[in-house]
Design an enzyme around this catalytic site. Structure first.
Site, mmCIF file in Angstrom:
data_model
loop_
_atom_site.group_PDB
_atom_site.id
_atom_site.type_symbol
_atom_site.label_atom_id
_atom_site.label_comp_id
_atom_site.label_asym_id
_atom_site.label_seq_id
_atom_site.Cartn_x
_atom_site.Cartn_y
_atom_site.Cartn_z
ATOM 1 N N SER A 180 56.012 35.162 88.229
ATOM 2 C CA SER A 180 56.566 34.785 86.926
ATOM 3 C C SER A 180 57.771 35.665 86.598
ATOM 4 O O SER A 180 58.747 35.648 87.330
ATOM 5 C CB SER A 180 55.479 34.879 85.852
ATOM 6 N N THR A 181 57.696 36.482 85.537
ATOM 7 C CA THR A 181 58.829 37.317 85.138
ATOM 8 C C THR A 181 59.236 38.254 86.275
ATOM 9 O O THR A 181 58.414 38.985 86.805
ATOM 10 C CB THR A 181 58.471 38.159 83.896
ATOM 11 N N HIS A 207 56.881 30.452 87.456
ATOM 12 C CA HIS A 207 56.927 29.951 86.079
ATOM 13 C C HIS A 207 58.386 29.794 85.660
ATOM 14 O O HIS A 207 59.123 30.773 85.559
ATOM 15 C CB HIS A 207 56.250 30.930 85.116
ATOM 16 N N MET A 301 53.965 38.347 83.903
ATOM 17 C CA MET A 301 53.123 38.696 82.769
ATOM 18 C C MET A 301 51.871 37.812 82.748
ATOM 19 O O MET A 301 51.910 36.667 83.184
ATOM 20 C CB MET A 301 53.909 38.515 81.475
ATOM 21 N N ASP A 304 47.752 34.680 85.345
ATOM 22 C CA ASP A 304 47.736 33.444 86.125
ATOM 23 C C ASP A 304 47.569 33.780 87.605
ATOM 24 O O ASP A 304 48.254 34.643 88.143
ATOM 25 C CB ASP A 304 49.050 32.669 85.900
#
Length: 361
Positions: A180-181, A207, A301, A304
Site C-alpha cells: 500500500s503506502t 492499493h 498502513m 490487509d
C-alpha cells in the site's frame, strides 16, 4: 485551491498550515526558510511543475510530501514518477486541475498528512536508479541505504517460522505480493531485480485508485526484465509475467483445464475499505492447494493481507516474506503479518527479490 486546502486544517488539533506557495520556485524558497514537517503539493504548477519541484526539495531540503493529482492519464503517469522521486503518497483531485469539489477528499488528505508527518526523512531518499537490473546470485545482504543502526531488525525476527519440509523447488509455484503506502517504490526495488526467465507468475495488489494502476504497470514494465501489466479479465496466467490488480477490482484466479485465468471482481464489496484487497487475493489463491505459494507483504498502513496469509498457510505450502521495519515507509501491513506468527522471513526491501529467488531457483 490553496485557500480551500488550507481551510481543511483550520480546526485540526495538531496540524497548522504555516504558509502557502504560489508555484514551485516559491515553494522551494519557503521550505528552506520555514522547514515544515509536511508539504502538500500539486503535480501541476506554474513556473516550476510539481515533479521538478519535488526533485529539488528531495535534493536540497528533504521533507515528506503528499501530492495532489488530476484524475487523468497524464496525471497518473506524473504521480507514479512523483512516488519514485520520494513523495510519500498522493490524493486524486475529484474535479480536475481546478477542483471545485476538492472538499470530497478532505478527510483523505488530512489522514495522509498525519501519516506523512511520521515518516522518517531517511526513508524518503531515493534508493538506486531507474535502470534494468540483472539478478546476481551473490548479492550482498543488508545494504539498504539511509538506515541507522537504531532501526535495525534483530536477527531473531528475521526467520520467524521454520520453512516447511514439503517445499519443493520443482513444484508449480505462484508469487503473491501485497502493498500500500510506499508500494510503488518498493515494487520497483523488487520487480526490477527479477530475471526475464522468472519461473512463476506474480499477482500484485497495490492499493491505488482506478487509472493509476495502469500507469504503475507501464512504468514498471519499462524498467524491468519481467513483463509487468495491468491484469485483464480472462487472460491466461503465465510465468515471467507480473499482473497488477486494476484499481476498483479485486484480483482473483480460476482454473480452466490445465491452466489458470485472471478473474477481476468489482461486485464483491471493498474489504476494510480496499478494492483491490490483499486479503481477497490471498484467500482466493488458497483454494489452489496444488500450487506452492510465495506470499510477500510490503510497506503499507493497516493490516490487509494478514487474514489472507492465515488462509494460505492453512491450505498448502506457503513461504511468507514480510518487509522489515527498516525499509518500510509505513510498517503497518508487514507488522500485522508478522504478528500472525506465520511469516517465514523478514527482510529489507532490497533483499526481497533475492529471497524469492532462493525458493524458486
Amino acid at each position: 485551491m490553496r485557500k480551500m486546502i488550507s481551510d481543511f486544517f483550520k480546526d485540526h488539533p495538531t496540524i497548522e498550515v504555516i504558509d502557502t506557495a504560489r508555484n514551485g520556485k516559491d515553494a522551494i524558497e519557503k521550505i528552506q526558510q520555514l522547514k515544515p514537517d509536511v508539504v502538500t503539493m500539486d503535480v501541476e504548477m506554474p513556473e516550476l511543475n510539481g515533479l521538478e519541484t519535488l526533485k529539488c526539495i528531495m535534493d536540497i531540503s528533504p521533507v515528506p510530501v503528499v501530492m495532489l493529482s488530476s484524475f487523468t492519464e497524464n496525471g497518473a503517469k506524473q504521480t507514479m514518477l512523483a512516488m519514485e522521486y520520494g513523495a510519500v503518497d498522493f490524493v486524486t483531485k475529484p474535479g480536475g486541475t481546478i477542483s471545485l469539489d476538492i472538499h470530497k477528499v478532505k478527510d483523505e488528505l488530512i489522514h495522509k498528512v498525519e501519516l506523512a508527518a511520521k515518516v522518517p526523512i531517511e526513508k524518503l531518499r531515493k534508493h538506486g536508479s531507474s535502470i534494468k537490473y540483472s539478478y546476481i546470485k551473490n548479492m550482498p545482504r543488508g545494504t539498504s541505504a539511509g538506515i541507522s543502526e537504531k532501526q535495525t531488525v534483530t536477527e531473531s525476527n528475521r526467520s520467524i517460522h521454520p520453512v516447511q519440509t514439503k517445499w519443493s523447488k520443482t513444484s508449480e509455484k505462484i508469487v503473491l505480493i501485497g502493498t500500500s503506502t510506499g508500494g510503488p517504490r518498493a515494487l520497483q526495488q523488487v520487480i526490477t531485480k527479477l530475471p526475464k526467465a522468472f519461473p512463476a507468475p506474480i499477482l500484485i495488489v497495490q492499493h491505488m485508485p482506478p487509472g493509476f494502476t495502469k500507469s504503475l504497470a507501464e512504468r514498471l514494465n519499462h524498467i524491468s526484465y519481467v513483463q509487468v501489466k495491468e491484469a485483464e479479465q480472462g487472460e491466461k496466467v503465465e510465468a515471467g509475467t507480473a499482473y497488477i490488480a486494476p484499481g476498483g477490482f479485486h484480483l482473483k484466479m480460476k482454473k480452466v483445464g490445465s491452466h489458470y485465468e485472471i478473474v477481476l471482481d468489482d461486485k464483491e464489496p471493498p474489504r476494510a475499505g480496499h478494492r483491490p484487497s490483499v486479503d481477497v487475493l490471498f484467500e482466493n489463491i488458497s483454494q489452489f492447494e496444488e500450487l506452492d505459494k510465495i506470499a510477500v507483504i510490503m510497506t503499507g498502513m493497516g493490516n490487509d493481507g494478514s487474514k489472507g496469509l492465515m488462509a494460505l498457510k492453512r491450505t498448502g505450502n506457503v513461504i511468507a516474506i514480510a518487509e522489515s521495519a527498516e525499509t518500510c515507509i509505513v510498517f503497518g501491513m508487514p507488522k500485522a503479518a508478522i504478528e500472525t506468527q506465520f511469516v517465514d522471513e523478514v527482510v529489507n526491501v532490497d533483499e526481497i527479490a533475492e529471497t524469492m529467488l532462493k525458493y524458486l531457483s
